[in-house]
Design a protein around this motif. Structure first.
Motif, mmCIF file in Angstrom:
data_model
loop_
_atom_site.group_PDB
_atom_site.id
_atom_site.type_symbol
_atom_site.label_atom_id
_atom_site.label_comp_id
_atom_site.label_asym_id
_atom_site.label_seq_id
_atom_site.Cartn_x
_atom_site.Cartn_y
_atom_site.Cartn_z
ATOM 1 N N CYS A 1 0.858 -1.180 0.000
ATOM 2 C CA CYS A 1 0.000 0.000 0.000
ATOM 3 C C CYS A 1 0.897 1.233 0.000
ATOM 4 O O CYS A 1 1.711 1.407 0.913
ATOM 5 N N ALA B 1 0.094 4.271 0.609
ATOM 6 C CA ALA B 1 -0.249 5.179 1.708
ATOM 7 C C ALA B 1 0.379 4.710 3.019
ATOM 8 O O ALA B 1 0.850 5.524 3.815
ATOM 9 N N CYS B 2 0.424 3.405 3.243
ATOM 10 C CA CYS B 2 1.024 2.860 4.464
ATOM 11 C C CYS B 2 2.552 2.844 4.386
ATOM 12 O O CYS B 2 3.224 2.873 5.408
ATOM 13 N N PRO C 1 4.850 5.028 2.289
ATOM 14 C CA PRO C 1 5.135 6.073 1.307
ATOM 15 C C PRO C 1 6.587 6.123 0.849
ATOM 16 O O PRO C 1 6.849 6.417 -0.303
ATOM 17 N N VAL D 1 -10.540 -1.299 -2.224
ATOM 18 C CA VAL D 1 -10.053 -0.914 -0.904
ATOM 19 C C VAL D 1 -9.131 -2.016 -0.397
ATOM 20 O O VAL D 1 -9.483 -3.191 -0.429
ATOM 21 N N TYR D 2 -7.948 -1.618 0.051
ATOM 22 C CA TYR D 2 -6.992 -2.580 0.593
ATOM 23 C C TYR D 2 -7.392 -2.972 2.011
ATOM 24 O O TYR D 2 -8.171 -2.263 2.659
ATOM 25 N N CYS E 1 -5.931 -2.545 4.690
ATOM 26 C CA CYS E 1 -5.574 -1.485 5.634
ATOM 27 C C CYS E 1 -6.615 -0.352 5.635
ATOM 28 O O CYS E 1 -6.567 0.538 6.471
ATOM 29 N N GLY E 2 -7.533 -0.373 4.647
ATOM 30 C CA GLY E 2 -8.571 0.647 4.567
ATOM 31 C C GLY E 2 -8.295 1.740 3.546
ATOM 32 O O GLY E 2 -9.160 2.556 3.268
ATOM 33 N N HIS E 3 -7.084 1.771 2.983
ATOM 34 C CA HIS E 3 -6.768 2.780 1.971
ATOM 35 C C HIS E 3 -7.357 2.387 0.625
ATOM 36 O O HIS E 3 -7.585 1.217 0.349
ATOM 37 N N THR E 4 -7.554 3.375 -0.231
ATOM 38 C CA THR E 4 -8.098 3.136 -1.570
ATOM 39 C C THR E 4 -7.070 2.433 -2.432
ATOM 40 O O THR E 4 -5.906 2.814 -2.449
ATOM 41 N N GLY E 5 -7.515 1.400 -3.130
ATOM 42 C CA GLY E 5 -6.622 0.634 -4.006
ATOM 43 C C GLY E 5 -7.133 0.661 -5.426
ATOM 44 O O GLY E 5 -7.600 1.674 -5.910
#
Length: 68
Positions: free
Chosen positions: A13, A15-16, A18, A58-59, A61-65
Protein backbone atom coordinates in the motif's frame (compact mmCIF):
# COMPACT_ATOMS: atom_id res chain seq x y z
CA UNK A 1 3.92 -19.56 2.77
CA UNK A 2 5.17 -21.31 -0.33
CA UNK A 3 8.56 -20.72 -1.92
CA UNK A 4 6.77 -19.43 -5.03
CA UNK A 5 5.12 -16.61 -3.07
CA UNK A 6 8.29 -16.04 -1.03
CA UNK A 7 10.25 -15.30 -4.25
CA UNK A 8 7.45 -13.26 -5.84
CA UNK A 9 7.35 -9.50 -6.14
CA UNK A 10 4.87 -8.27 -3.56
CA UNK A 11 2.62 -5.23 -3.76
CA UNK A 12 2.49 -2.69 -0.93
CA UNK A 13 0.00 0.00 0.00
CA UNK A 14 1.63 3.31 -1.05
CA UNK A 15 -0.25 5.18 1.71
CA UNK A 16 1.02 2.86 4.46
CA UNK A 17 4.52 2.67 2.95
CA UNK A 18 5.13 6.07 1.31
CA UNK A 19 8.93 5.91 1.35
CA UNK A 20 10.29 2.70 2.90
CA UNK A 21 14.05 2.49 3.24
CA UNK A 22 16.01 -0.33 1.63
CA UNK A 23 15.97 -3.36 3.92
CA UNK A 24 13.18 -1.92 6.10
CA UNK A 25 10.53 -4.55 6.95
CA UNK A 26 7.20 -3.77 5.26
CA UNK A 27 3.98 -5.75 5.12
CA UNK A 28 2.73 -6.66 1.66
CA UNK A 29 -0.95 -6.56 0.73
CA UNK A 30 -1.09 -10.36 1.12
CA UNK A 31 0.10 -10.07 4.72
CA UNK A 32 3.68 -11.28 4.16
CA UNK A 33 6.37 -9.20 5.84
CA UNK A 34 9.65 -8.86 3.97
CA UNK A 35 12.58 -6.44 3.84
CA UNK A 36 11.90 -3.76 1.21
CA UNK A 37 14.32 -3.91 -1.73
CA UNK A 38 12.75 -1.35 -4.05
CA UNK A 39 9.65 -1.25 -6.25
CA UNK A 40 10.06 -3.61 -9.17
CA UNK A 41 7.65 -4.45 -11.95
CA UNK A 42 7.99 -8.17 -12.57
CA UNK A 43 4.60 -9.23 -13.96
CA UNK A 44 5.67 -12.84 -14.49
CA UNK A 45 6.71 -13.25 -10.86
CA UNK A 46 4.13 -11.19 -8.97
CA UNK A 47 2.66 -12.66 -5.79
CA UNK A 48 -0.78 -14.06 -6.74
CA UNK A 49 -2.26 -13.17 -3.34
CA UNK A 50 -1.10 -9.55 -3.68
CA UNK A 51 -2.46 -9.39 -7.22
CA UNK A 52 -5.90 -10.42 -5.94
CA UNK A 53 -5.85 -7.63 -3.36
CA UNK A 54 -4.57 -5.03 -5.87
CA UNK A 55 -7.67 -5.66 -7.99
CA UNK A 56 -9.96 -4.55 -5.13
CA UNK A 57 -11.01 -0.94 -4.60
CA UNK A 58 -10.05 -0.91 -0.90
CA UNK A 59 -6.99 -2.58 0.59
CA UNK A 60 -7.18 -4.50 3.91
CA UNK A 61 -5.57 -1.48 5.63
CA UNK A 62 -8.57 0.65 4.57
CA UNK A 63 -6.77 2.78 1.97
CA UNK A 64 -8.10 3.14 -1.57
CA UNK A 65 -6.62 0.63 -4.01
CA UNK A 66 -7.58 -0.61 -7.42
CA UNK A 67 -4.28 -0.39 -9.24
CA UNK A 68 -0.58 -0.39 -8.80
Amino acid sequence: MTDEIERAAHAYCPACNPAPGLGEPVTALCGATHPYWGRRERPVNNCPACEAVVAKTVYPCGHTGGGR
